[in-house]
Design a protein around this motif. Sequence first.
Motif, PDB file in Angstrom:
ATOM      1  N   TYR A  97      13.184  -8.676  -2.023  1.00  0.00           N
ATOM      2  CA  TYR A  97      11.804  -9.077  -1.727  1.00  0.00           C
ATOM      3  C   TYR A  97      10.912  -7.834  -1.757  1.00  0.00           C
ATOM      4  O   TYR A  97      10.502  -7.322  -0.715  1.00  0.00           O
ATOM      5  N   PRO A  98      10.622  -7.321  -2.933  1.00  0.00           N
ATOM      6  CA  PRO A  98       9.871  -6.061  -3.037  1.00  0.00           C
ATOM      7  C   PRO A  98       8.449  -6.199  -2.501  1.00  0.00           C
ATOM      8  O   PRO A  98       7.777  -7.202  -2.756  1.00  0.00           O
ATOM      9  N   PRO A  99       7.978  -5.202  -1.771  1.00  0.00           N
ATOM     10  CA  PRO A  99       6.609  -5.246  -1.233  1.00  0.00           C
ATOM     11  C   PRO A  99       5.578  -5.050  -2.332  1.00  0.00           C
ATOM     12  O   PRO A  99       5.883  -4.525  -3.409  1.00  0.00           O
ATOM     13  N   ARG A 100       4.358  -5.435  -2.057  1.00  0.00           N
ATOM     14  CA  ARG A 100       3.273  -5.239  -3.016  1.00  0.00           C
ATOM     15  C   ARG A 100       2.869  -3.769  -3.050  1.00  0.00           C
ATOM     16  O   ARG A 100       2.748  -3.135  -1.995  1.00  0.00           O
ATOM     17  N   PRO A 101       2.641  -3.218  -4.229  1.00  0.00           N
ATOM     18  CA  PRO A 101       2.216  -1.817  -4.322  1.00  0.00           C
ATOM     19  C   PRO A 101       0.956  -1.520  -3.526  1.00  0.00           C
ATOM     20  O   PRO A 101       0.796  -0.417  -3.007  1.00  0.00           O
ATOM     21  N   ALA A 102       0.056  -2.507  -3.412  1.00  0.00           N
ATOM     22  CA  ALA A 102      -1.175  -2.291  -2.645  1.00  0.00           C
ATOM     23  C   ALA A 102      -0.868  -2.005  -1.174  1.00  0.00           C
ATOM     24  O   ALA A 102      -1.570  -1.222  -0.521  1.00  0.00           O
ATOM     25  N   ALA A 103       0.181  -2.644  -0.639  1.00  0.00           N
ATOM     26  CA  ALA A 103       0.555  -2.409   0.759  1.00  0.00           C
ATOM     27  C   ALA A 103       1.024  -0.971   0.955  1.00  0.00           C
ATOM     28  O   ALA A 103       0.682  -0.313   1.945  1.00  0.00           O
ATOM     29  N   ARG A 160      -6.050   3.294 -10.984  1.00  0.00           N
ATOM     30  CA  ARG A 160      -6.867   3.171 -12.194  1.00  0.00           C
ATOM     31  C   ARG A 160      -6.658   1.849 -12.919  1.00  0.00           C
ATOM     32  O   ARG A 160      -7.494   1.438 -13.728  1.00  0.00           O
ATOM     33  N   GLU A 161      -5.548   1.179 -12.629  1.00  0.00           N
ATOM     34  CA  GLU A 161      -5.238  -0.076 -13.318  1.00  0.00           C
ATOM     35  C   GLU A 161      -5.606  -1.306 -12.494  1.00  0.00           C
ATOM     36  O   GLU A 161      -5.330  -2.427 -12.923  1.00  0.00           O
ATOM     37  N   GLN A 162      -6.212  -1.097 -11.316  1.00  0.00           N
ATOM     38  CA  GLN A 162      -6.524  -2.229 -10.448  1.00  0.00           C
ATOM     39  C   GLN A 162      -7.939  -2.756 -10.714  1.00  0.00           C
ATOM     40  O   GLN A 162      -8.778  -2.068 -11.280  1.00  0.00           O
ATOM     41  N   ARG A 165     -10.958  -0.684  -9.055  1.00  0.00           N
ATOM     42  CA  ARG A 165     -10.523   0.676  -9.391  1.00  0.00           C
ATOM     43  C   ARG A 165     -11.227   1.736  -8.557  1.00  0.00           C
ATOM     44  O   ARG A 165     -10.581   2.635  -8.016  1.00  0.00           O
ATOM     45  N   ALA A 166     -12.529   1.652  -8.441  1.00  0.00           N
ATOM     46  CA  ALA A 166     -13.301   2.680  -7.733  1.00  0.00           C
ATOM     47  C   ALA A 166     -12.927   2.728  -6.251  1.00  0.00           C
ATOM     48  O   ALA A 166     -12.765   3.810  -5.674  1.00  0.00           O
ATOM     49  N   ALA A 167     -12.786   1.562  -5.633  1.00  0.00           N
ATOM     50  CA  ALA A 167     -12.466   1.502  -4.208  1.00  0.00           C
ATOM     51  C   ALA A 167     -11.079   2.086  -3.930  1.00  0.00           C
ATOM     52  O   ALA A 167     -10.891   2.882  -2.996  1.00  0.00           O
ATOM     53  N   TRP A 168     -10.094   1.688  -4.741  1.00  0.00           N
ATOM     54  CA  TRP A 168      -8.736   2.197  -4.547  1.00  0.00           C
ATOM     55  C   TRP A 168      -8.666   3.699  -4.814  1.00  0.00           C
ATOM     56  O   TRP A 168      -8.002   4.435  -4.073  1.00  0.00           O
TER      57      TRP A 168
END
Length: 404
Positions: A97-103, A160-162, A165-168
């Motif tokens: 159950y891999p976590p989301r990269p954003a987390a 850069r791929e989200q 993009r600017a917020a991340w």
Amino acid sequence: MLGLTSVCVFLFSALALAVNSGYSLGALVLLLASSWLLWKRPRLHLQRRDYLLLGVMLAYFLTFTANMLYHGDPARELDMPLRVLLAVPVLLLLLAYPPRPAAWCGGVAIGAIGGAALAFWQFIMLDVERPQAATSNAIHYGNVSMLLGMLSLSGLVWAREQHHRAAWSTLLLAGGLAGIFGSVISGSRSGWLALPVCAGIIALHYAKKDGKRYIASTAIAIIALGAVTYSMPDSQIRKRIHAAVEETQNFEHGADLKWSSVGQRLEMWRTALLISRDNLAVGIGRTGYLEAKLILTTEGKMNKTVGEYTNAHNDYIDTLVKRGIIGVMALLALFLVPLSLFGRALRHSAPAAQPHALAGVVLCTCYMIFGLTTSSLTLNIGIIMLVFPMVILWAMLRQQERIA
């Protein structure tokens, strides 16, 4: 379960420095959640690389446990290698159950920012010379702060791929700068040693994708940052560097080590290497190390100022004197095997997996440098902030490879 692992991964890093033992919350819930595997029995599709990572963690635990039992060390010595063993079921859970990269990315950035904010408040409002945020001491705060900062910067390629993009990118850049700032005001010099190395690794990776200008920009940024922080009034960096030079010179001339952190380290390294010469294979254990130090102090062959320290303030030397060459090999395997796995993935994996591979390389590199001047793996925060990010990053990397 995917939501639970993501929340735990976020909390693990986000609370690491701003809350006392905050890193334990996410790690504990992940460990408890791993029991779900016994009932659900999901397909893990393990590869040779997964078995290799699992094997090196098990080998580290078994080597140190067997050595501890052989030397009759107290049971509390099992605490640290046990943390490595506990990361094994967590790795299996996260592979299923891999976590989301954003987390993960949000957690490391917020963790660095929160820790730096608390340390800055201690520095300004409480007039603490070397703030430590919510950790046990300034050294480990500074190291983990630098680690979270470098992990934040490693996620900029992902940002850069989200869609946002600017917020991340802004959040991760702020996390990187906050982590560096926290390390600087902590006065922890081992973190400063890691900065140019890890920043160089990140810059080289970005240069491979976007041109060599990143290498020059990183070099200029590091030099500029060092010059500015060194020249500031009451600069912590200037004080600590001058103190290191002066204390080294005083040690060479036999000065009192009571107020000399560098001199004490040099004395601990000297005596630990001296003690280890007759027990190179398996060392003499923690109990034997403390007894040998007491004998040297009584005979006047060691400065009594460092007689009560329970470790050698160097992961490699401390392991050598207590666990011998076999223990050092297990320690190096814990660093180098994951480093090689992440490094290979960084060169050959799909683009979506590379930010996690880069972070894994940075993680292992940081700890190899931290261990030169302190015993990172003899404290809870040190061992947990190595093995749990390691398994988190590996699980996310494998997930991105599967969906590529």
